[in-house]
Scaffold this motif. Structure first.
Motif, PDB file in Angstrom:
ATOM      1  N   PHE A 121     -50.189 -23.376 -25.070  1.00 14.19           N
ATOM      2  CA  PHE A 121     -50.288 -22.313 -25.549  1.00 14.19           C
ATOM      3  C   PHE A 121     -49.842 -21.404 -24.760  1.00 14.19           C
ATOM      4  CE2 PHE A 121     -51.856 -20.995 -21.486  1.00 14.19           C
ATOM      5  CZ  PHE A 121     -52.252 -22.239 -20.801  1.00 14.19           C
ATOM      6  N   GLU A 122     -49.532 -20.265 -25.465  1.00 16.33           N
ATOM      7  CA  GLU A 122     -48.924 -18.763 -24.605  1.00 16.33           C
ATOM      8  C   GLU A 122     -49.768 -18.657 -23.555  1.00 16.33           C
ATOM      9  OE1 GLU A 122     -46.106 -17.180 -26.051  1.00 16.33           O
ATOM     10  OE2 GLU A 122     -45.909 -16.081 -24.147  1.00 16.33           O
ATOM     11  N   GLU A 123     -48.268 -18.324 -22.011  1.00 17.42           N
ATOM     12  CA  GLU A 123     -48.647 -18.067 -21.450  1.00 17.42           C
ATOM     13  C   GLU A 123     -48.430 -16.605 -20.835  1.00 17.42           C
ATOM     14  OE1 GLU A 123     -48.023 -21.568 -17.864  1.00 17.42           O
ATOM     15  OE2 GLU A 123     -47.914 -22.866 -19.465  1.00 17.42           O
ATOM     16  N   ASN A 124     -47.759 -15.879 -21.227  1.00 15.70           N
ATOM     17  CA  ASN A 124     -48.547 -14.971 -20.926  1.00 15.70           C
ATOM     18  C   ASN A 124     -48.941 -13.632 -21.189  1.00 15.70           C
ATOM     19  OD1 ASN A 124     -45.633 -15.173 -19.645  1.00 15.70           O
ATOM     20  ND2 ASN A 124     -44.670 -14.687 -21.583  1.00 15.70           N
ATOM     21  N   ALA A 125     -49.304 -13.141 -20.971  1.00 13.35           N
ATOM     22  CA  ALA A 125     -50.085 -11.627 -21.824  1.00 13.35           C
ATOM     23  C   ALA A 125     -49.486 -10.711 -22.739  1.00 13.35           C
ATOM     24  CB  ALA A 125     -50.417 -11.164 -20.529  1.00 13.35           C
ATOM     25  N   THR A 126     -50.561 -10.561 -23.905  1.00 18.80           N
ATOM     26  CA  THR A 126     -50.348 -10.497 -25.320  1.00 18.80           C
ATOM     27  C   THR A 126     -51.018  -9.005 -25.085  1.00 18.80           C
ATOM     28  OG1 THR A 126     -49.731 -12.564 -26.035  1.00 18.80           O
ATOM     29  CG2 THR A 126     -49.588 -10.863 -27.450  1.00 18.80           C
ATOM     30  N   PRO A 127     -49.906  -8.022 -25.293  1.00 17.98           N
ATOM     31  CA  PRO A 127     -50.920  -7.154 -26.216  1.00 17.98           C
ATOM     32  C   PRO A 127     -51.942  -6.876 -26.871  1.00 17.98           C
ATOM     33  CG  PRO A 127     -48.589  -6.586 -26.024  1.00 17.98           C
ATOM     34  CD  PRO A 127     -48.479  -8.304 -25.884  1.00 17.98           C
TER      35      PRO A 127
ATOM     36  N   GLY B  90     -60.891  -4.366 -36.143  1.00 20.36           N
ATOM     37  CA  GLY B  90     -61.391  -4.983 -35.005  1.00 20.36           C
ATOM     38  C   GLY B  90     -60.107  -5.543 -34.363  1.00 20.36           C
ATOM     39  N   ILE B  91     -60.265  -6.397 -33.596  1.00 16.10           N
ATOM     40  CA  ILE B  91     -59.417  -6.860 -32.537  1.00 16.10           C
ATOM     41  C   ILE B  91     -57.816  -6.836 -33.258  1.00 16.10           C
ATOM     42  CG2 ILE B  91     -58.691  -8.811 -30.812  1.00 16.10           C
ATOM     43  CD1 ILE B  91     -61.493  -7.682 -29.881  1.00 16.10           C
ATOM     44  N   GLU B  92     -56.543  -6.847 -33.101  1.00 18.34           N
ATOM     45  CA  GLU B  92     -55.936  -7.723 -33.161  1.00 18.34           C
ATOM     46  C   GLU B  92     -54.546  -8.200 -32.029  1.00 18.34           C
ATOM     47  OE1 GLU B  92     -52.899  -5.414 -35.950  1.00 18.34           O
ATOM     48  OE2 GLU B  92     -54.674  -5.728 -37.091  1.00 18.34           O
ATOM     49  N   VAL B  93     -54.272  -9.158 -31.945  1.00 20.23           N
ATOM     50  CA  VAL B  93     -53.293  -9.433 -30.968  1.00 20.23           C
ATOM     51  C   VAL B  93     -51.512  -9.292 -31.169  1.00 20.23           C
ATOM     52  CG1 VAL B  93     -52.395 -11.075 -29.142  1.00 20.23           C
ATOM     53  CG2 VAL B  93     -55.215 -11.033 -30.037  1.00 20.23           C
ATOM     54  N   ALA B  94     -51.130  -8.535 -30.844  1.00 15.38           N
ATOM     55  CA  ALA B  94     -50.252  -8.381 -30.865  1.00 15.38           C
ATOM     56  C   ALA B  94     -48.715  -9.338 -30.434  1.00 15.38           C
ATOM     57  CB  ALA B  94     -48.952  -7.036 -29.693  1.00 15.38           C
TER      58      ALA B  94
ATOM     59  N   SER C  34     -53.310   3.909 -27.797  1.00 18.68           N
ATOM     60  CA  SER C  34     -51.357   3.393 -27.054  1.00 18.68           C
ATOM     61  C   SER C  34     -50.806   2.839 -28.813  1.00 18.68           C
ATOM     62  CB  SER C  34     -51.291   1.431 -26.729  1.00 18.68           C
ATOM     63  OG  SER C  34     -52.779   0.708 -27.656  1.00 18.68           O
ATOM     64  N   ALA C  35     -49.306   2.843 -28.541  1.00 18.53           N
ATOM     65  CA  ALA C  35     -48.279   2.082 -29.322  1.00 18.53           C
ATOM     66  C   ALA C  35     -48.995   1.409 -30.708  1.00 18.53           C
ATOM     67  CB  ALA C  35     -47.363   2.142 -29.077  1.00 18.53           C
ATOM     68  N   GLU C  36     -50.200  -0.230 -29.857  1.00 20.20           N
ATOM     69  CA  GLU C  36     -50.288  -0.915 -30.598  1.00 20.20           C
ATOM     70  C   GLU C  36     -51.570  -0.536 -31.068  1.00 20.20           C
ATOM     71  OE1 GLU C  36     -49.655  -4.291 -30.451  1.00 20.20           O
ATOM     72  OE2 GLU C  36     -48.357  -3.752 -28.363  1.00 20.20           O
ATOM     73  N   ILE C  37     -52.414   0.457 -31.087  1.00 15.29           N
ATOM     74  CA  ILE C  37     -53.239   0.818 -31.831  1.00 15.29           C
ATOM     75  C   ILE C  37     -53.059   1.904 -32.815  1.00 15.29           C
ATOM     76  CG2 ILE C  37     -55.375   2.245 -32.023  1.00 15.29           C
ATOM     77  CD1 ILE C  37     -55.405   0.337 -30.679  1.00 15.29           C
ATOM     78  N   HIS C  38     -51.326   2.603 -32.455  1.00 15.78           N
ATOM     79  CA  HIS C  38     -51.009   3.555 -34.203  1.00 15.78           C
ATOM     80  C   HIS C  38     -50.391   2.670 -34.572  1.00 15.78           C
ATOM     81  CE1 HIS C  38     -50.750   7.268 -31.959  1.00 15.78           C
ATOM     82  NE2 HIS C  38     -50.821   6.741 -30.793  1.00 15.78           N
ATOM     83  N   LEU C  39     -49.955   1.374 -34.245  1.00 14.48           N
ATOM     84  CA  LEU C  39     -49.072   0.471 -35.989  1.00 14.48           C
ATOM     85  C   LEU C  39     -50.627  -0.121 -35.847  1.00 14.48           C
ATOM     86  CD1 LEU C  39     -46.851  -1.562 -36.347  1.00 14.48           C
ATOM     87  CD2 LEU C  39     -47.876  -2.851 -34.751  1.00 14.48           C
ATOM     88  N   MET C  40     -51.625  -0.699 -35.759  1.00 16.75           N
ATOM     89  CA  MET C  40     -52.983  -1.300 -36.810  1.00 16.75           C
ATOM     90  C   MET C  40     -53.096  -0.357 -37.161  1.00 16.75           C
ATOM     91  SD  MET C  40     -54.963  -3.090 -33.723  1.00 16.75           S
ATOM     92  CE  MET C  40     -54.595  -4.005 -32.245  1.00 16.75           C
ATOM     93  N   ARG C  41     -53.258   1.001 -37.334  1.00 19.14           N
ATOM     94  CA  ARG C  41     -53.342   2.409 -37.925  1.00 19.14           C
ATOM     95  C   ARG C  41     -52.595   2.756 -39.134  1.00 19.14           C
ATOM     96  NH1 ARG C  41     -55.514   6.356 -33.460  1.00 19.14           N
ATOM     97  NH2 ARG C  41     -57.626   5.521 -32.374  1.00 19.14           N
ATOM     98  N   ILE C  42     -51.364   2.045 -39.097  1.00 22.82           N
ATOM     99  CA  ILE C  42     -50.252   2.416 -40.113  1.00 22.82           C
ATOM    100  C   ILE C  42     -50.910   1.740 -40.999  1.00 22.82           C
ATOM    101  CG2 ILE C  42     -48.123   2.750 -40.016  1.00 22.82           C
ATOM    102  CD1 ILE C  42     -47.726   4.483 -37.600  1.00 22.82           C
TER     103      ILE C  42
ATOM    104  N   LEU D 236     -44.138   3.053 -22.871  1.00 26.46           N
ATOM    105  CA  LEU D 236     -42.633   2.685 -23.063  1.00 26.46           C
ATOM    106  C   LEU D 236     -42.758   1.100 -22.812  1.00 26.46           C
ATOM    107  CD1 LEU D 236     -40.373   3.792 -22.815  1.00 26.46           C
ATOM    108  CD2 LEU D 236     -39.854   4.133 -20.626  1.00 26.46           C
ATOM    109  N   GLY D 237     -43.201   0.741 -21.874  1.00 28.48           N
ATOM    110  CA  GLY D 237     -43.330  -1.293 -21.817  1.00 28.48           C
ATOM    111  C   GLY D 237     -43.322  -1.460 -22.809  1.00 28.48           C
ATOM    112  N   THR D 238     -44.537  -0.994 -24.096  1.00 32.63           N
ATOM    113  CA  THR D 238     -44.967  -1.908 -25.013  1.00 32.63           C
ATOM    114  C   THR D 238     -43.885  -1.658 -26.421  1.00 32.63           C
ATOM    115  OG1 THR D 238     -46.811  -0.459 -25.314  1.00 32.63           O
ATOM    116  CG2 THR D 238     -47.512  -2.478 -24.350  1.00 32.63           C
TER     117      THR D 238
END
Lengths: 92, 575
Positions: free
Chosen positions: B221-227, B234-238, B347-355, B381-383
């Motif tokens: 599995f992917e061991e790193n944390a993912t945004p 609903g939920i989306e994993v980046a 967050s940038a993640e949410i903006h991406l989802m909305r767009i 900045l980090g994401t």
């Protein structure tokens, strides 16, 4: 003479906690209430959907109705002081 | 690492964008997964979404046991996601309200026997394959003996395993315990086959969520944390890498940039589906160029979405109409959709989802984001780079032509990397800057790169006028680029020189043709003279013959008059 206290005990078949609760309840009634009580035992293993309709998911559960005031108690009733408080409190 | 969950039978797909990639297929099928996180991390939403998707996408009915919130409230909260819980609840989704009542008294040990008996019946009745226990900590806290809590946890786990149910148990990790858990929960952590941690932090006032898989027995599995984001669906994993990264055919269709001369510079325009980056300092006409592209897209009939970050729609429409970029017509016709987003609201993640959501609902084929650099504001900045990366990946996969503007402070785009460092990802990169010279500040446009195009290497001056955008040649003089008034002067000087040359030529032409005419006149006169002479000669010749003949005639007449000898007239011609 007050109205009898109504006890409804939900049990999970012959599970040890349920068995002990039934025994503890009868002993409690004999010691403190004499005839002034009614006991209804519902085995959820026999009628599982009753758990959903009555919202009883933890066993054993005792529902005590003392003159319209209702209390729910979970556990095998090995500790009865709260039960006594409730029954006597409701009786006065 | 071997994956014992290989194949479709081994994993239960969550159907959540990105999560199945992180978990390499989904949750362990027929086993138990623990979801842990502090309050407000999205545990309940995640668990419910796994259940809903199981019922909808995998044909696996599910049961949701709600220990904390009432099922009614959970359904209400999830109502905005458009999951259509009502129709699912008829056959494929069942809620059990199991919140311990607040006045519940406790006397001695108890167990979950009643619940499991009821569950048994419901599982058989529905053919349920998935089950969620939401906020198990609420129940575990009721047990006053650690041993009792352990026993019941163990019993629950056994029960689930025996029935082969894919289970999700959620539990609160207490922030007071340094993200840790109670002892009963710790026991659960060891017992389950898979555990997922959710985190929700505030970075400079902006909410940042992430998800991390802590363990997954028998599977990589992917061991790193993912945004992670909780968006409108609903939920989306980046998760960055697209597992199903299909080899798509790159389009050869060229799309107009909205500026004719720029199309020529680009060897025909942008490619459809390309990622285009416009960089430049404030005021270099990035938005105007982006607007020109949007207008060209709309005129072609492509539905277009113009997302502007932190600028009101009305201002942009007005500002662009002044320079001849008429967006309003296309907004009115519905071809162009204008959206203003405040970058700091999410967050940038949410903006991406909305767009993405708006692009889908509008059916947009062209997308403008102005400026994309605003996504890296306020704790993002980090994401932001990752977000923009996925934005470009996604737009390519959907063949959406994406034009992003990006603010650059400073003039050298190569020395100064863009705020979100997306220049390497862009297919076409156009840089706008000011050249300050001779007391003027002029806009210059250059194409830094344009993949797959034989593009111009020349810097052009960008001129905004009431009739639109135009690009002018820049002059170089003495190794310096001339723009603005100096270019104008140079242009005028060149024009004047041309006019003078023209006059000189004209004069010379006239002189020459006059000379030629004179010559011709002389030729004509001489010609006349020549033909006159020839005529004279002719005349003289015929005169001699006539006079000879006349003389003979006269002699004959004379002799006849004299009644002399007959003269042989035939021999008469001989002298």
């Amino acid at each position: 003479m007050s109205a009898p206290v109504h006890f409804r005990l939900y049990v999970a078949g012959t599970a040890p906690h349920s068995q002990r609760a039934a025994a503890n309840l009868r002993a409690f009634c004999a010691a403190h209430l004499g005839d002034r009580h009614e006991i209804e035992v519902i085995d959820l293993f026999g009628d599982p959907l009753r758990a959903l309709t009555d919202k009883v998911l933890l066993t054993p559960t005792l529902v005590v109705n003392n003159s319209g005031t209702i209390r729910r108690i979970v556990g095998d009733l090995s500790e009865t002081s709260m039960l006594l408080d409730f029954v006597e409190g409701g009786a006065t | 690492m071997t994956n014992v969950f290989n194949g479709a039978s081994g994993k239960a797909a969550t159907g959540i964008i990105g999560l199945d990639e992180v978990m390499q297929g989904g949750l362990p099928k027929g086993r138990t997964t623990l979801i842990e996180g502090g309050p407000g991390c999205g545990k309940t939403v995640l668990a419910l979404q796994i259940l809903v998707n199981g019922a909808k996408l995998s044909g696996e009915p599910g049961i949701f046991v709600a220990f904390e919130e009432s099922s009614q409230r959970i359904a209400q909260n999830a109502g905005t996601f458009g999951w259509d819980l009502e129709s699912l609840q008829r056959d494929n989704l069942f809620f059990i309200d199991a919140q311990p009542s607040y006045d519940l008294l406790q006397s001695g040990p108890f167990d979950l026997g009643g619940m499991l008996a009821a569950l048994d019946v419901k599982v058989k009745e529905m053919g349920a394959k998935r089950v969620v226990f939401d906020a198990i900590d609420m129940v575990l806290d009721l047990f006053d003996h650690r041993q009792a809590a352990r026993n019941e946890t163990y019993r629950l786990h056994q029960w689930l395993n025996e029935r082969g149910l894919t289970a999700v148990i959620t539990a609160k990790a207490s922030p007071l315990l340094n993200g840790g858990t109670s002892e009963a929960l710790e026991f659960l952590q060891f017992m389950v086959d898979c555990s997922i941690f959710l985190r929700h932090d505030m970075v400079e006032g902006t909410s940042q969520r992430n998800i991390r898989v802590g363990k997954f027995r028998g599977s990589p599995f992917e061991e790193n944390a993912t945004p992670l984001g909780i968006g409108p669906r609903g939920i989306e994993v980046a998760y960055g890498r697209n597992v199903e990264d299909t080899k798509r055919k790159a389009s050869t269709e060229r799309l107009s940039s909205g500026v004719k001369r720029l199309d020529t510079m680009l060897d025909g325009g942008y490619y459809r589906g390309a990622g285009i980056l416009l960089t430049g300092s404030p005021g270099t006409a990035k938005t105007t160029l982006a607007g020109a592209f949007a207008v060209a897209s709309c005129e072609r009939g492509d539905k277009t979405l113009f997302v502007t970050l932190d600028s009101p729609e009305e201002e942009i429409l007005r500002n662009l109409s002044v320079v001849g970029v008429d967006l309003e017509t296309h907004v009115a016709s519905g071809t162009l959709l204008f959206k203003t987003i405040r970058s700091t609201t999410a967050s940038a993640e949410i903006h991406l989802m909305r767009i993405r959501d708006i692009v889908r609902s509008h059916g947009a084929r062209c997308l403008v984001i102005d400026p994309v650099s605003a996504l890296s504001k306020a704790g993002n900045l980090g994401t932001a780079r990752n977000v923009v990366e996925r934005l470009i990946d996604w737009s390519k996969a959907e063949e959406i032509t994406l034009l992003c503007t990006s603010l650059l402070e400073g003039d050298n785009p190569l020395a100064e990397s863009t705020a979100v460092q997306i220049s390497t990802l862009a297919d076409t990169w156009i840089h706008l800057n000011y050249l300050v010279h001779a007391g003027e500040r002029n806009r210059a446009l250059s194409i830094i790169k344009s993949r797959g195009s034989n593009h111009s290497n020349q810097v052009r001056e960008l001129i905004l006028g009431a009739s639109g955008i135009s690009l002018a040649d820049v002059f170089t003089a003495g190794g310096e680029v001339l723009m603005g008034a100096m270019r104008w002067e140079k242009e005028r000087a060149a024009e004047q020189e041309e006019a003078e040359r023209e006059t000189r030529m004209k004069r010379r032409r006239m002189e020459l043709s006059a000379e030629a005419a004179a010559l011709q006149a002389r030729i004509d006169a001489l010609q006349q003279e020549l033909s006159d002479k020839r005529e004279d000669v002719e005349r003289l010749n015929s005169g001699i013959v006539k006079s000879g003949a006349a003389a003979v005639d006269s002699l004959v007449t004379l002799r006849q008059l004299r009644r002399g000898d007959v003269i042989d007239t035939v021999s008469q011609g001989e002298p």
